[in-house]
Scaffold this active site. Sequence first.
Site, PDB file in Angstrom:
ATOM      1  N   GLU A 152      -7.670  -2.360 -10.747  1.00 44.25           N
ATOM      2  CA  GLU A 152      -8.857  -3.210 -10.888  1.00 44.25           C
ATOM      3  C   GLU A 152      -8.883  -4.274  -9.798  1.00 44.25           C
ATOM      4  O   GLU A 152      -9.939  -4.594  -9.237  1.00 44.25           O
ATOM      5  CB  GLU A 152      -8.881  -3.858 -12.277  1.00 44.25           C
ATOM      6  CG  GLU A 152      -9.177  -2.891 -13.400  1.00 44.25           C
ATOM      7  CD  GLU A 152      -9.585  -3.587 -14.683  1.00 44.25           C
ATOM      8  OE1 GLU A 152     -10.131  -4.720 -14.620  1.00 44.25           O
ATOM      9  OE2 GLU A 152      -9.364  -3.013 -15.770  1.00 44.25           O
ATOM     10  N   GLU A 153      -7.720  -4.833  -9.512  1.00 46.47           N
ATOM     11  CA  GLU A 153      -7.634  -5.879  -8.486  1.00 46.47           C
ATOM     12  C   GLU A 153      -8.117  -5.375  -7.135  1.00 46.47           C
ATOM     13  O   GLU A 153      -8.886  -6.053  -6.440  1.00 46.47           O
ATOM     14  CB  GLU A 153      -6.190  -6.353  -8.375  1.00 46.47           C
ATOM     15  CG  GLU A 153      -5.930  -7.291  -7.212  1.00 46.47           C
ATOM     16  CD  GLU A 153      -4.458  -7.628  -7.053  1.00 46.47           C
ATOM     17  OE1 GLU A 153      -4.056  -7.972  -5.921  1.00 46.47           O
ATOM     18  OE2 GLU A 153      -3.711  -7.533  -8.053  1.00 46.47           O
ATOM     19  N   ARG A 154      -7.685  -4.169  -6.738  1.00 47.03           N
ATOM     20  CA  ARG A 154      -8.066  -3.625  -5.430  1.00 47.03           C
ATOM     21  C   ARG A 154      -9.570  -3.363  -5.356  1.00 47.03           C
ATOM     22  O   ARG A 154     -10.224  -3.662  -4.354  1.00 47.03           O
ATOM     23  CB  ARG A 154      -7.314  -2.331  -5.131  1.00 47.03           C
ATOM     24  CG  ARG A 154      -5.813  -2.386  -5.105  1.00 47.03           C
ATOM     25  CD  ARG A 154      -5.225  -3.570  -4.359  1.00 47.03           C
ATOM     26  NE  ARG A 154      -3.799  -3.385  -4.150  1.00 47.03           N
ATOM     27  CZ  ARG A 154      -2.863  -4.293  -4.427  1.00 47.03           C
ATOM     28  NH1 ARG A 154      -3.215  -5.450  -4.950  1.00 47.03           N
ATOM     29  NH2 ARG A 154      -1.590  -4.057  -4.185  1.00 47.03           N
TER      30      ARG A 154
END
Length: 315
Positions: free
Chosen positions: A290-292
């Site tokens: 999700e962060e990427r």
Amino acid sequence: TAPAMASSCVRTLLGSRCSAAWMLGPRPRPRLYNNKATLKDVSSQPTRGIIYTEEHCNLRESLRKIIEKKINPFVDKWEEAGIFPAHRIFKVLGDAGFLGVNRPKEYGGLGLDFSYNIAVAEELGNIRCGGIPMAIGVQTDMATPALARFGSEELKRQFLQPTIAGDMVACLGVSEAGGGSDVANIKTKAVKDGDDYIINGGKMWITNGCQADWMCLLANTSNGPLHKSKSLICLPMKLPGINVTRKIDKLGMRSSDTAEVYFEDVRVPTKYLIGDEGMGFTYQMLQFQEERMWGVAGSKKFLLYNCRLDGFSGT
């Protein structure tokens, strides 16, 4: 891998126009943004595409009003200071629903799908610095996905709900001085002692670390295989034995505080464990996904803006 995909997406987005900037050779860059160049130079109007609907555009428009009124007028001041008032800004965003866009409604989220997260991340690119969007991303898409997906009801009420509301600031504790990208080789330990874990070790380059109320901590909870010996723990940052030893002075992303944190015999209840013990590495890899995605979306307009400062049209 996710980082490679992210890098590929950014390269595709910018294409040859931005690559030309690297051919110009070294050049001086200002610490703060040039006030003469505004984000209006890069189209700030959200456009409908394959996934965006009128609802996506309305959400972005609401966020843009907050950015223009509550954030951008103060960016230069916060960049100079090396910190921004996270609790105040997060409360504004939390009250408007932007810290839990795809989180369940029962914990204060909007209950929307991940495409709305991407729309919000893109709109945060209108902030005239990189540090504040990064700090917001830690709150929404780096420190909380595993808690929202695998945490107990008690943990969600105690940590997730106030984080979505903007009443708490969260940080993510993964990187260490000797293990940044090499997550499997982190050294911080959480050893069971009755109904508690006793935590010893340290974390480095922790975004929001100086202001955070709690940390999503990755620590070794056993001596088993590297990928099965780690767990995620909700760690309140005011517990005895937690020492924020310094705020790192950075060349960029200055408005986002970055901390070095040490743990000395920190005692935390085992019920603060997120999901199953030993699954922390897997949970963290899912959080990184999700962060990427969030990072790629949030970087688009920010990078185009900087290309504009360099004299490229971005068209």
